[in-house]
Design an enzyme around this catalytic site. Structure first.
Site, PDB file in Angstrom:
ATOM      1  N   ASP A  10      26.150  -0.824  68.578  1.00  0.00           N
ATOM      2  CA  ASP A  10      27.277  -0.418  68.681  1.00  0.00           C
ATOM      3  C   ASP A  10      27.568  -0.378  66.942  1.00  0.00           C
ATOM      4  O   ASP A  10      26.912   0.286  66.217  1.00  0.00           O
ATOM      5  CB  ASP A  10      27.973  -1.586  69.399  1.00  0.00           C
ATOM      6  CG  ASP A  10      29.542  -1.551  69.723  1.00  0.00           C
ATOM      7  OD1 ASP A  10      29.335  -0.448  70.948  1.00  0.00           O
ATOM      8  OD2 ASP A  10      30.120  -1.942  69.216  1.00  0.00           O
ATOM      9  N   LYS A  57      27.539  -7.783  76.057  1.00  0.00           N
ATOM     10  CA  LYS A  57      27.465  -7.569  75.156  1.00  0.00           C
ATOM     11  C   LYS A  57      27.257  -8.803  73.989  1.00  0.00           C
ATOM     12  O   LYS A  57      27.256  -9.785  74.086  1.00  0.00           O
ATOM     13  CB  LYS A  57      29.352  -6.938  74.741  1.00  0.00           C
ATOM     14  CG  LYS A  57      29.454  -6.244  73.414  1.00  0.00           C
ATOM     15  CD  LYS A  57      28.873  -4.681  74.223  1.00  0.00           C
ATOM     16  CE  LYS A  57      29.353  -3.356  72.939  1.00  0.00           C
ATOM     17  NZ  LYS A  57      29.408  -2.479  73.616  1.00  0.00           N
TER      18      LYS A  57
END
Length: 443
Positions: A165, A125
């Site tokens: 995201d 991430k």
């Protein structure tokens, strides 16, 4: 002291300020105790100590100049958490709240989510504490180019494949990809969520939201039930929420509420999704505009969406948005199912309360895995230089979500927790990664 408790105690000592990360690890490790307790070899090989520690953490400055010629500096992150089953895979988040704890929690969750998809992708991430809201296209382009100027050293189609995201949509992905291509002189699938003109996949935009509903439908099938005629409330109004609402409506569910960062709308007749799409995706405005078109609908500022009576609640906004008080309201008002569309949107206390009352509950790592699954499908299309139709991708997505449900349900039953999707998802996701790590030695 048990192995799980000793690892948690040591982690809390080292990373106490990282509350979101500690919360995510605590939830996972507590739920996989049946597996850990039955295999002493995990302790001998230090498996838990290794799985809670990222393989690599990158933190870097991102300098850029705004339209007023003022130099600004943000902080960028990429956490490459676990590559046991494939290259790191996980989104980039641009939001003022981004810090190391949030990126580590998201990366840790991504390990098991990616494992559940059945695709060969590891967990990672990244992001930055940059807020795209209120910025011009030029400012966003300049920021993305600066961000990629550092990140490109650490990513590649067989190493680490970021995606979008919160705060990183098709516009940002385009700017990031353009800079990557400029710096490397290579055109390949190093990012997913790309535009359809340069390697993107049909159905990627809809995938996470659709996947949430596909998973919920599988849960209801076990109970000989369906989405049809259910009253549904969904927090958020981004892609996940909008396309979860779209698929729910296609299955004859009735979405009656949506929210954004300033408030929420309630329409007892059912949300008019075309109006919401125009407000959020075209005009980039606030949901309060909905009531100027639909006079019988209600708009409320702030929190409160979980006070509406419903059959199904889908938290699709952000982490820890639904707490124990909200869970109590849902239970009191007759909720039958709560399915996570966001990453860790429900607090541990709220989850425990829902489960203690027998409410069907599914964690995000299982229910919202459709987005990363379709990103992996985009990687496959890029690798073989082809593109599949919307129907082909959506069919594969539906099969993947059905498979995730099956593995999750079976794992929970196998370890004595039938119907507990939290335990099942964590165990099923963990076992694949753990086996790969054990076979690859102490690395």
């Amino acid at each position: 002291m048990s192995y799980v408790d000793s690892v948690l105690e040591e982690l809390i000592k080292k990373d106490a300020p990282q509350k979101e990360f500690i919360q995510a690890v605590t939830e996972v490790l507590n739920s996989i105790r049946p597996v850990i307790d039955s295999n002493s070899h995990f302790k001998e090989m230090g498996l838990l100590e290794r799985i809670v520690e990222p393989e690599r953490v990158l933190m870097f400055r991102v300098p850029w100049m705004d339209d007023n010629k003022k130099v600004r500096v943000n902080r960028g992150f990429r956490v490459q958490f676990n590559s046991a089953i494939g290259p790191y895979k996980g989104g980039l988040r641009f939001h003022p709240s981004v810090n190391l704890s949030i990126i580590k929690f998201l990366g840790f969750e991504q390990i098991f989510k990616n494992s559940l998809t059945g695709m060969p992708i590891g967990g990672g991430k990244g992001g930055a504490d940059f807020d795209p809201k209120g910025k011009s296209d030029h400012e966003i382009m300049v920021f993305c180019q600066s961000f990629m100027t550092e990140l490109f050293h650490h990513i590649g189609p067989d190493t680490d494949v970021p995606a979008g995201d919160i705060g990183v949509g098709s516009r940002e992905i385009g700017y990031l990809y353009g800079q990557y291509k400029r710096l490397t002189n290579r055109f390949h699938g190093v990012l997913t969520g790309k535009g359809l003109t340069y390697g993107g996949s049909l159905a990627r935009t809809q995938a996470t939201g659709y996947g949430v509903i596909y998973f919920a439908e599988e849960m209801l099938k076990i109970k000989n039930d369906s989405i049809k005629n259910k009253k549904i409330i969904i927090s958020g109004s981004g892609n996940v929420a909008i396309y979860a609402a779209e698929k729910a409506a296609a299955l004859d569910g009735k979405v009656i509420a949506l929210s954004d960062s300033t408030g929420w709308i309630y329409d007892k007749e059912g949300i008019d999704l075309e109006t919401v799409k125009k407000i959020k995706l075209v005009n980039h405005s606030r949901l309060r505009d909905y009531i100027s078109i639909h006079k019988n609908a209600e708009y409320h500022r702030g929190k409160g969406i979980w006070s509406i009576p419903c059959d199904i609640a889908l938290p699709c906004a952000t982490q820890n948005e639904l707490d124990a008080k909200d869970a109590s309201n849902l239970i009191k008002n007759g909720v039958k199912m709560v399915v996570e569309g966001a990453n860790m949107p429900i607090t541990i206390e709220a989850i425990q309360l829902l489960q203690s009352e027998g409410i069907l509950y599914a964690p995000g790592k299982a229910a919202n895995a459709g987005g990363v699954a379709t990103s992996a499908l985009e990687m496959s299309q890029n690798s073989i230089r082809t593109s599949w139709t919307f129907y082909e991708v959506d069919t594969r997505l539906r099969h993947i979500m059905s498979s995730i449900h099956e593995h999750t349900y079976d794992a929970a039953e196998a370890y004595g927790h039938k119907g507990n999707y939290l335990v099942g998802a964590n165990i099923a996701g963990f076992l694949k990664v753990a086996e790969a790590m054990m076979e690859q030695g102490i690395v």
